[in-house]
Design an enzyme around this catalytic site. Structure first.
Site, PDB file in Angstrom:
ATOM      1  N   THR A 272      26.624 -11.976  47.052  1.00  0.00           N
ATOM      2  CA  THR A 272      27.526 -12.394  48.367  1.00  0.00           C
ATOM      3  C   THR A 272      29.185 -12.237  47.859  1.00  0.00           C
ATOM      4  OG1 THR A 272      25.850 -13.169  49.543  1.00  0.00           O
ATOM      5  CG2 THR A 272      28.004 -13.801  50.275  1.00  0.00           C
TER       6      THR A 272
ATOM      7  N   TYR B  87      26.432  -8.556  56.514  1.00  0.00           N
ATOM      8  CA  TYR B  87      27.144  -7.966  55.392  1.00  0.00           C
ATOM      9  C   TYR B  87      26.282  -7.300  54.415  1.00  0.00           C
ATOM     10  CZ  TYR B  87      25.932 -11.922  52.953  1.00  0.00           C
ATOM     11  OH  TYR B  87      25.215 -12.931  52.202  1.00  0.00           O
TER      12      TYR B  87
ATOM     13  N   SER C 245      20.891 -10.750  44.362  1.00  0.00           N
ATOM     14  CA  SER C 245      20.378 -11.303  43.253  1.00  0.00           C
ATOM     15  C   SER C 245      18.798 -11.390  43.696  1.00  0.00           C
ATOM     16  CB  SER C 245      20.918 -12.486  42.904  1.00  0.00           C
ATOM     17  OG  SER C 245      20.617 -13.618  43.834  1.00  0.00           O
TER      18      SER C 245
ATOM     19  N   THR D  83      23.580 -15.715  45.007  1.00  0.00           N
ATOM     20  CA  THR D  83      23.190 -17.178  44.890  1.00  0.00           C
ATOM     21  C   THR D  83      21.865 -17.296  45.110  1.00  0.00           C
ATOM     22  OG1 THR D  83      23.312 -17.353  47.463  1.00  0.00           O
ATOM     23  CG2 THR D  83      25.157 -17.989  45.922  1.00  0.00           C
ATOM     24  N   ASP D  84      21.009 -16.365  45.621  1.00  0.00           N
ATOM     25  CA  ASP D  84      19.631 -16.569  45.621  1.00  0.00           C
ATOM     26  C   ASP D  84      18.710 -16.875  44.280  1.00  0.00           C
ATOM     27  OD1 ASP D  84      19.768 -15.922  48.191  1.00  0.00           O
ATOM     28  OD2 ASP D  84      18.849 -14.358  48.346  1.00  0.00           O
TER      29      ASP D  84
ATOM     30  N   LYS E 296      18.908 -24.077  44.573  1.00  0.00           N
ATOM     31  CA  LYS E 296      19.635 -23.830  46.066  1.00  0.00           C
ATOM     32  C   LYS E 296      18.931 -24.392  46.840  1.00  0.00           C
ATOM     33  CE  LYS E 296      21.276 -19.865  48.662  1.00  0.00           C
ATOM     34  NZ  LYS E 296      21.394 -18.501  49.141  1.00  0.00           N
TER      35      LYS E 296
ATOM     36  N   GLU F 135      -3.530 -37.320  37.961  1.00  0.00           N
ATOM     37  CA  GLU F 135      -4.425 -36.837  38.873  1.00  0.00           C
ATOM     38  C   GLU F 135      -5.241 -35.744  37.963  1.00  0.00           C
ATOM     39  OE1 GLU F 135      -4.299 -37.236  43.359  1.00  0.00           O
ATOM     40  OE2 GLU F 135      -2.416 -36.664  42.719  1.00  0.00           O
TER      41      GLU F 135
HETATM   42  N1  DGL Z   1      20.662 -11.778  48.805  1.00  0.00           N
HETATM   43  C1  DGL Z   1      21.603 -12.707  48.403  1.00  0.00           C
HETATM   44  C2  DGL Z   1      22.147 -12.467  46.687  1.00  0.00           C
HETATM   45  O1  DGL Z   1      22.717 -11.719  46.183  1.00  0.00           O
HETATM   46  C3  DGL Z   1      22.798 -12.839  48.843  1.00  0.00           C
HETATM   47  C4  DGL Z   1      23.153 -14.150  49.045  1.00  0.00           C
HETATM   48  C5  DGL Z   1      24.285 -14.666  48.194  1.00  0.00           C
HETATM   49  O2  DGL Z   1      24.676 -14.271  47.283  1.00  0.00           O
HETATM   50  O3  DGL Z   1      24.626 -15.910  48.448  1.00  0.00           O
HETATM   51  O4  DGL Z   1      21.442 -13.411  45.789  1.00  0.00           O
END
Ligand code: DGL
Length: 378
Positions: free
Chosen positions: A61, A74, A107, A140-141, A213, A333
């Site tokens: 992103t 986007y 990602s 971020t993923d 995340k 456990e």
């Molecule tokens: N699908 C996501 C990625 O590239 C976009 C979300 C992001 O980058 O925050 O990880």
């Protein structure tokens, strides 16, 4: 009259001759060049004192662009690293930057090939002394998985900082430019050495082992549940690390030859759990299974029996948890000693998977040895 007659003589003496005019112009011109050169070399000298940072762009992103007609929609990975850098004012005052494009993907599509390319390029840049630090731009993923993978394979103590954003560059109050500025700030700071890979987003500096995340869309999404951020960064206070870098122990594993890590599956536990996902994983060639267990890494009787049978056949079984904080502890456990299981300690399933892959690739398969590697930090 006498006075008047004397003036032309004075004027003649001081008036530049026809030949002198170009000489003066030449002198002024070369003085101008010298002054400009001095200013330039002053700038060069200043720039020469700045750290050299290699920016490796992968997409996400932070490199996303919205279609002006779309609302909220986007595409990630549209802008290059070079364009990204140019869109953030003041970066050139922090470091001498050089950008390279490793991939242009969201990602969710992150893969071994890109991981290996990143790891090799970073190591080369450090070994050949081409860079003092590296900044990776990333979606971020799966940012936390890339951070943890690199943390385990890159040698040396030079800073490696990974950064992303939750909003595309075209959004109102995009978080990418500020995050990138802070990532470069952290990478340029000598106090960032020896801390492993650091994730910098939304004014927080977090460690590769703990960062995860936690929110699907908010800019306040990354957190380190068990130990909190390594430090903070903001435009007013600069960088504040919460502890010294000394003593932050971490292992480094050999990057396997080729471009692929061994297959390790994550199996997610839930109420009414049966053995099917475990049997499926094995029938698809999994060399290891990470259990995203309930509570302290637990699961149902049928699933536990299937895991025990898998471990007996030589499949590595690591118990992690779907719970966001806490540790998975041995022999509470579940009888790990009897079953030949490993516990992931603080590592969430996606990171436990990465470590299991690296260990299997390095030929470590005995449960006791595997457990040592998972427990290495404590
Ligand atoms: N699908 C996501 C990625 O590239 C976009 C979300 C992001 O980058 O925050 O990880």
């Amino acid at each position: 009259m006498t006075q008047h007659a004397a003036r032309p003589a004075i004027h003649r003496r001081n008036r530049p001759s026809i030949l002198a005019a170009p000489l003066i112009a030449l002198a002024l011109w070369s003085w101008g060049i010298a002054a400009a050169q001095a200013a330039e070399s002053g700038k060069d000298a200043m720039a020469a004192g700045l750290p050299r940072i290699l920016v490796l762009a992968t997409g996400g992103t932070i490199a996303g662009q919205a279609d002006a007609r779309a609302t909220g929609a986007y595409k990630s990975g549209q802008i290059t690293g070079e364009q990204l850098m140019q869109s953030v004012p003041g970066l050139d005052k922090l470091a001498r930057l050089n950008a390279e494009q490793i991939s242009s993907i969201g990602s969710q599509d992150m893969n071994d090939k890109v991981w290996f390319a990143l790891a090799r390029r970073i190591q080369e840049a450090f070994d050949k002394n081409e860079a003092d630090a590296v900044v990776i731009t990333h979606g971020t993923d799966t940012l936390e998985e890339t951070a943890f993978f690199l943390d385990n394979v890159v040698r040396g103590d030079k800073p490696v900082v990974i950064v992303g954003s939750m909003r595309p560059a075209t959004a109102v109050s995009a978080d990418g430019p500020g995050n990138l500025y802070e990532a470069v700030q952290v990478a340029a700071d000598p106090r960032s050495r020896g801390r492993g890979v650091l994730a910098v987003l939304n004014d927080k500096i977090q460690g590769a082992r703990s960062v995860t995340k936690t929110n699907t869309t908010s800019i306040e999404t990354f957190s380190s549940a068990n130990d909190g951020p390594v430090g903070y960064v903001d435009s007013a206070g600069g960088i504040r690390f919460m502890a010294q870098a000394q003593g932050l122990k971490r292992a480094t594993y050999q990057l396997p030859a080729g471009e692929q890590l061994p297959r390790v599956a994550i199996v997610y536990s839930h109420a009414n759990m049966d053995a099917v996902p475990i049997e499926d994983a094995i029938s698809h060639g999994a060399k290891g299974i990470v259990l995203a267990g309930v509570g302290d890494g637990n699961t149902s009787k049928p699933a536990l029996d299937a895991l025990e049978a898998a471990a007996k056949k030589g499949v590595i079984v690591v118990r992690s948890t779907r719970v966001r904080s806490g540790f998975v502890t041995r022999n509470v456990e579940v009888d790990d000693d009897k079953n030949g299981f490993v516990v992931s300690e603080d590592l969430n399933p996606q990171k436990a998977r990465v470590l299991t892959q690296l260990l299997i690739a390095g030929g470590v398969t005995a449960p006791a040895e595997l457990q040592k590697a998972f427990t290495a930090t404590w």
